[in-house]
Design an enzyme around this catalytic site. Structure first.
Site, PDB file in Angstrom:
ATOM      1  N   CYS A   1      -2.356   1.740   7.415  1.00 26.92           N
ATOM      2  CA  CYS A   1      -1.681   0.983   6.366  1.00 26.92           C
ATOM      3  C   CYS A   1      -1.743  -0.498   6.653  1.00 26.92           C
ATOM      4  O   CYS A   1      -1.643  -0.943   7.781  1.00 26.92           O
ATOM      5  CB  CYS A   1      -0.248   1.444   6.179  1.00 26.92           C
ATOM      6  SG  CYS A   1      -0.066   2.241   4.597  1.00 26.92           S
TER       7      CYS A   1
ATOM      8  N   GLU B   1       0.828  -1.203   0.000  1.00 27.94           N
ATOM      9  CA  GLU B   1       0.000   0.000   0.000  1.00 27.94           C
ATOM     10  C   GLU B   1       0.863   1.254   0.000  1.00 27.94           C
ATOM     11  O   GLU B   1       1.929   1.284   0.605  1.00 27.94           O
ATOM     12  CB  GLU B   1      -0.875   0.033   1.265  1.00 27.94           C
ATOM     13  CG  GLU B   1      -1.926  -1.054   1.272  1.00 27.94           C
ATOM     14  CD  GLU B   1      -2.927  -0.882   2.411  1.00 27.94           C
ATOM     15  OE1 GLU B   1      -3.494  -1.900   2.816  1.00 27.94           O
ATOM     16  OE2 GLU B   1      -3.128   0.250   2.892  1.00 27.94           O
TER      17      GLU B   1
ATOM     18  N   CYS C   1       3.280  -5.490  16.116  1.00 30.33           N
ATOM     19  CA  CYS C   1       2.595  -4.593  17.057  1.00 30.33           C
ATOM     20  C   CYS C   1       1.109  -4.965  17.082  1.00 30.33           C
ATOM     21  O   CYS C   1       0.500  -5.229  16.043  1.00 30.33           O
ATOM     22  CB  CYS C   1       2.779  -3.149  16.626  1.00 30.33           C
ATOM     23  SG  CYS C   1       4.510  -2.686  16.499  1.00 30.33           S
TER      24      CYS C   1
ATOM     25  N   CYS D   1       5.010  -7.203   7.818  1.00 27.69           N
ATOM     26  CA  CYS D   1       5.972  -6.752   8.829  1.00 27.69           C
ATOM     27  C   CYS D   1       6.109  -7.833   9.901  1.00 27.69           C
ATOM     28  O   CYS D   1       5.133  -8.481  10.263  1.00 27.69           O
ATOM     29  CB  CYS D   1       5.500  -5.454   9.471  1.00 27.69           C
ATOM     30  SG  CYS D   1       6.688  -4.754  10.638  1.00 27.69           S
TER      31      CYS D   1
ATOM     32  N   CYS E   1       2.973   8.511   1.293  1.00 28.77           N
ATOM     33  CA  CYS E   1       3.330   7.547   2.325  1.00 28.77           C
ATOM     34  C   CYS E   1       3.630   6.223   1.620  1.00 28.77           C
ATOM     35  O   CYS E   1       2.782   5.705   0.893  1.00 28.77           O
ATOM     36  CB  CYS E   1       2.157   7.398   3.294  1.00 28.77           C
ATOM     37  SG  CYS E   1       2.430   6.135   4.538  1.00 28.77           S
TER      38      CYS E   1
ATOM     39  N   CYS F   1      -1.659  -3.015  14.947  1.00 28.07           N
ATOM     40  CA  CYS F   1      -1.316  -2.695  13.554  1.00 28.07           C
ATOM     41  C   CYS F   1      -1.841  -3.763  12.605  1.00 28.07           C
ATOM     42  O   CYS F   1      -1.640  -4.958  12.824  1.00 28.07           O
ATOM     43  CB  CYS F   1       0.201  -2.578  13.422  1.00 28.07           C
ATOM     44  SG  CYS F   1       0.743  -2.322  11.720  1.00 28.07           S
TER      45      CYS F   1
END
Ligand code: SAH
Ligand code: SF4
Length: 358
Positions: free
Chosen positions: A340, A96, A120, A116, A109, A123
């Site tokens: 995101c 994205e 977290c 990832c 952005c 997220c």
């Protein structure tokens, strides 16, 4: 015809690599710099248009190379003027990126990884796990794919934020390579002040960043006021706890008028109390820093809520009273999945019924 055989991507090579390439073809080194300018300042995608080069050199290059950006798979315009892009990479991975026009400039952005690994809890990107690192070409290519799609002219003032999917400091070399091309006076010419890298706090790489000749601004995702709270939200805190993280921030060499940014995602009833605000002020005491307060972007699949607005204001108030400049950052594109990773994750995991009205 010639293009049909091309396989390798010329886009993403840096100045030195392009100079080497020119020499491989028996051309002088400076031809590499001309190609660099054509690719990154003039945004040429068709090798035929590299008219500083001889026709035969262009033809030979076209036999082996093409200039390939990530493909715009989907573009979702928001009511607020921003657009979220789903960009497809050569192996089918999707990342994205977001285009946010403002009065006198445009902020993009972009992502540094597909997914990832940092995990977290608040997220959406974390839900994907790490799929893979992006190459410098793919990081840079997000900027060029959007510039092309938006028909951006060369005078557009661009801000770049590495706040999309992924942890940029866990993909250090390609991220820095992309940033150097963005900042190059012969490339995109974006000054370091208009490039921001956001990290969850990978301390050894923060030290490395400090020694980089071309260095973006640094934002740290703080998101909590105690180690216990931060470790529960960001498992990375077990490896890199607050005291060490803030010591790395204090040691970080800031340039004149430069501030560190601390991002703080506000989660209702989790990290948004008055005491949290006081502790944040204490943690940041003496640092040249500002805080961006980000009300949590909610969505299906995660057990958090956005705090009521008065509490967000109060948090800001407390920080300001303690002389910590704090700004409330409402994410753009609330109607198009502002966080995101959210778009991709919600698409993949089948949307909850209440989400389908958007
Ligand atoms: N991995 C880097 C950069 C990408 S995340 C980092 O963590 O800093 C960019 C920012 O989005 C971080 O500050 C992160 O805390 C924030 N963020 C993640 N999920 C969010 C959500 N659901 N709502 C609001 N902000 C979120
Ligand atoms: Fe990764 Fe940043 Fe999301 Fe944490 S907030 S999981 S580091 S993208």
């Amino acid at each position: 015809m010639l293009q049909a055989q091309a396989t390798a991507n010329l886009f993403g090579l840096n100045s030195e690599e392009l100079k080497q390439l020119a020499m491989e073809y028996g051309e002088p080194r400076y031809r590499g710099r001309q190609i660099f300018h054509d690719l990154y300042a003039r945004r040429q995608q068709n090798l035929e248009n590299l008219t500083n080069l001889s026709k035969s050199f262009r033809q030979q290059l076209a036999l082996r190379f093409a200039v390939i950006y990530p493909r715009v798979r989907e573009k979702l315009p928001s009511r607020d003027g921003s657009s979220r892009y789903l960009l497809e990479l050569s192996d089918g991975q999707v990342v994205e990126a977001v285009h946010m026009p403002e009065k006198s400039r445009v902020t993009l952005c972009i992502s540094s990884q597909a997914g990832c690994a940092v995990d977290c809890r608040f997220c959406f990107t974390a839900l994907m796990g790490l799929q893979r690192n992006l190459t410098a070409s793919e990081i840079l290519g997000q900027v060029y794919a959007i510039a092309q799609d938006q028909r951006m002219d060369s005078h557009t003032r661009l801000n770049i934020v590495l706040m999309g999917m992924g942890e940029p400091l866990l993909n250090f070399a390609p991220v820095m390579k992309a940033i150097r091309v963005l900042a190059d006076p012969d490339g995109m010419r974006i000054p370091w002040r208009r490039i921001t890298l956001s990290t969850s706090g990978i301390i050894p790489r923060i030290h490395d960043l400090a020694h980089e000749p071309v260095r973006p601004k640094l934002a740290i995702s703080l998101n909590a006021s105690t180690d216990e709270q931060r470790a529960a939200l960001m498992p990375v805190n077990r490896k890199y706890p607050l005291a060490e993280l803030l010591a790395a921030c204090r040691a970080y060499p800031l340039r004149p008028r430069e501030l560190l940014t601390f991002e703080y995602v506000l989660l209702d009833g989790v990290n948004d109390s008055g005491d949290d605000a006081l502790r944040v002020a204490k943690l940041l005491h003496g640092l040249r820093a500002k805080v961006n307060l980000i009300p949590y972007n909610s969505g299906s699949g995660l057990p958090f809520r956005t705090p009521p607005f008065p509490r967000i204001l109060e948090f800001q108030e407390i920080l300001s009273r303690k002389h910590v400049p704090a700004f409330i950052r409402i994410s753009r594109g609330q109607d198009i999945r502002a966080a995101c990773g959210q778009l991709i994750v919600e698409r993949t995991e089948a949307m909850a019924p209440e989400d389908q009205s958007h």
